[in-house]
Design an enzyme around this catalytic site. Structure first.
Site, mmCIF file in Angstrom:
data_model
loop_
_atom_site.group_PDB
_atom_site.id
_atom_site.type_symbol
_atom_site.label_atom_id
_atom_site.label_comp_id
_atom_site.label_asym_id
_atom_site.label_seq_id
_atom_site.Cartn_x
_atom_site.Cartn_y
_atom_site.Cartn_z
ATOM 1 N N SER A 52 46.347 73.265 16.027
ATOM 2 C CA SER A 52 45.739 74.553 16.372
ATOM 3 C C SER A 52 44.308 74.695 15.857
ATOM 4 O O SER A 52 43.991 75.632 15.113
ATOM 5 C CB SER A 52 46.613 75.675 15.835
ATOM 6 O OG SER A 52 47.959 75.389 16.128
ATOM 7 N N ARG B 9 35.646 71.105 15.338
ATOM 8 C CA ARG B 9 35.321 71.701 14.034
ATOM 9 C C ARG B 9 36.609 72.216 13.424
ATOM 10 O O ARG B 9 37.576 72.501 14.120
ATOM 11 C CB ARG B 9 34.319 72.861 14.180
ATOM 12 C CG ARG B 9 34.853 74.022 15.006
ATOM 13 C CD ARG B 9 33.934 75.234 15.052
ATOM 14 N NE ARG B 9 34.537 76.275 15.890
ATOM 15 C CZ ARG B 9 34.437 76.337 17.203
ATOM 16 N NH1 ARG B 9 33.753 75.413 17.852
ATOM 17 N NH2 ARG B 9 35.032 77.298 17.878
ATOM 18 N N ASP C 91 48.151 75.315 20.209
ATOM 19 C CA ASP C 91 49.287 76.242 20.049
ATOM 20 C C ASP C 91 49.315 77.324 21.125
ATOM 21 O O ASP C 91 50.384 77.779 21.543
ATOM 22 C CB ASP C 91 49.328 76.859 18.642
ATOM 23 C CG ASP C 91 48.051 77.566 18.232
ATOM 24 O OD1 ASP C 91 47.047 77.479 18.969
ATOM 25 O OD2 ASP C 91 48.052 78.205 17.174
HETATM 26 MG MG MG Z 1 51.186 79.067 14.696
#
Ligand code: MG
Ligand code: ADP
Length: 501
Positions: free
Chosen positions: A156, A171, A209
């Site tokens: 994520s 990043r 995610d």
């Molecule tokens: Mg999560």
């Protein structure tokens, strides 16, 4: 000035009016469009090469791991093909020192170790057989690839996706800072560490995610149509939505299926309005950003998500603590406290430490509506080491905390409404077949009335309104990242097969 008056002044700085919400939506739509046209804009609008969403008939056993911002989850998922699934799951907190490790290897070795532990605990059978095979076969190439679990890797953080299981880190966000990893393929980093341990696992898919949440919600949501948006409100915030290919003007390098006319776009909306043209900016937002590892970046996320809300609150509360004109968390005269003891803040209280106030206490504050606020006061005592807080102290805490939580929910409505308007689905949606949105993350799941506050804001947005808000269904994508990653691993496994045929 009384504590109540001073509190009201602070809370009012977090007001985010109906007018602000509407201005926000217009600007969000503008930045969204800009990101579809070129690279390097504030909303990255990353093409995911995922061109369709599932319909609930998908089947098979897959593994998934999820590196969020706070936890690492490992699971195996059996998709039953009838919109249901069985999920086995383990979770560990990511050690803080690994978030800023010297090398990527240190972090990924830890992740691989967790996968090994999971296999030993939950798939002992499969694991043992594999180890035996490994010992009896002479060359490593001798293992049968089909004995390997296909694993979907939910990662994520912003990634430049180069293929279904290949992507380089753009990043770090959410307090991670391992410069060594930037520009590297995160799937390869994980696969290398998995191979060092000799595990029967192949990293088959790289999943953001948000995309996982969108897929999972589409698999399990009721109704004929899939979800249009998957959104995260956890440590960080982000969303992925289904965009028409015709609107995607910037060049696409990889191969993809053009037949659906659509592609899932990862907005990376945490960076919405980094230039602060419409985002609110209180003295505490400014202080938080200044002290963060990435000043000037993820400015929307820093006003919305779980990692930051507690810190905004902590900074605002510290101003009250330091204010000589009011007595907050202290009393010279214990007689004014119904607990009959003197209120003090322990010198080691985490209220004095950066990131010392976990956002979860804001949920406790919002949920405690008893006249004495006794649950909140106990929590202040045990979590923050504020001893014997008075009702007035707890009330001040609750008021400021509630204002920050409410601003977060109203800002969340800005992103949601802009995407709903962008997809243009409101005109054909009905209350029975609404626009479906899957959400995930501890904040939206546990903060009381977070979704209600989002709906309240949606109702005042031009182009949505009372009627439009009824045609938007925001549902939790339960175990979204795990199921979504499994669904994308399934797509990837299908692609492997069609390649080898
Ligand atoms: Mg999560
Ligand atoms: P991740 O982002 O790692 O996937 P979560 O979705 O669980 O993990 O989000 C964790 C974040 O949510 C942390 O910033 C934490 O402070 C916050 N959080 C955890 N529990 C709660 C709660 N009950 N209410 C509000 N925020 C919470």
């Amino acid at each position: 000035m009384s504590l109540a008056t001073e509190t009201a002044v602070i809370a009012a700085k977090f007001d985010y009016t109906d007018e602000d919400v509407n201005r926000g939506v217009k600007e969000f739509l503008r930045q969204l469009g800009e990101g579809l046209e070129k690279d390097g804009t504030s909303l990255s609008q990353i093409p995911t090469y995922v061109t369709g969403v599932p319909n609930g008939t998908e089947k098979g056993l897959y593994m998934a791991v999820d590196l969020g911002g706070t936890n690492f989850r490992v699971c195996s998922i059996l998709l039953n093909g009838d919109t249901t699934f069985n999920l086995t799951y383990s979770k560990v907190a990511i050690p803080k020192e690994l978030m800023v490790a010297k090398t990527a290897e240190e972090l990924f070795a830890f992740l691989a170790k967790q996968i090994e532990l999971f296999l030993q605990t939950h798939h002992e059978d499969h694991f043992e057989k594999h180890v035996k095979r490994r010992m009896t076969e002479s060359s490593p190439e001798g293992f049968k690839d089909e004995h390997h679990f296909r694993l979907g890797f939910t990662f994520s953080f912003p990634v430049q996706q180069l293929g279904i299981n290949k992507g380089t880190l753009i990043r770090w966000t959410k307090g991670f800072d391992i410069p060594d990893a930037i520009g590297k393929d995160v799937c390869a980093l994980l696969q290398t560490e998995i191979d060092k341990l000799g595990l029967p696992v192949k990293v088959a898919a790289l999943v953001n995610d948000t995309v996982g949440t969108l897929m999972a919600r589409s698999y399990s949501s009721p109704g004929k149509t899939g979800a249009v948006l998957g959104a995260i409100f956890g440590t960080g915030t982000n969303g992925a939505y289904v965009e028409k290919l015709a609107n995607l003007k910037k060049p696409l390098s990889g191969e993809y299926d053009k037949s659906t006319g659509e592609m899932v776009i990862n907005t990376e909306w945490g960076s919405f309005d980094n230039q602060l043209s419409v985002l609110p900016n209180t003295p505490w937002d400014i202080a938080l950003d200044r002290e963060s590892v990435n000043p000037g970046i993820q400015m929307y996320e820093k006003r919305v998500s779980g990692m930051f809300l507690g810190e905004i609150l902590r900074l605002a509360l510290l101003d009250l603590v330091k204010n000589d004109k009011v007595s907050f968390f202290r009393d010279e005269n214990s007689g004014s406290n119904d607990w009959k003891s003197t209120t003090t803040i322990a010198s080691e209280s985490s209220i004095y430490k950066q990131w010392g106030l976990d956002t979860s206490i804001m949920s406790v504050a919002a949920a405690d509506n008893t006249p004495e606020l006794s649950t909140l006061r106990q929590e202040l005592d045990s979590m923050l080491h504020v001893y014997s807080p008075a009702i007035d102290d707890a009330q001040a805490f609750k008021t400021i905390s509630g204002a920050i939580g409410r601003r977060s929910a109203r800002l969340s409505a800005v992103a949601i409404a802009a995407i709903v308007l962008q997809t243009g689905g409101l005109s054909t949606a009905t209350e029975d077949e609404p626009i479906d949105i899957g959400v995930d993350g501890s904040l939206v799941e546990h903060y009381p009335y977070f979704r209600d506050m989002i709906y309240e804001a949606l109702r005042v947005i031009d182009g949505v309104g009372e009627e439009g808000a009824k045609r938007i269904r925001i549902g939790i994508a339960k175990d979204g990242s795990g199921v979504g990653a499994a669904l994308i691993a399934l797509v990837a496994a299908g692609m492997e097969k069609s390649k080898s045929n």
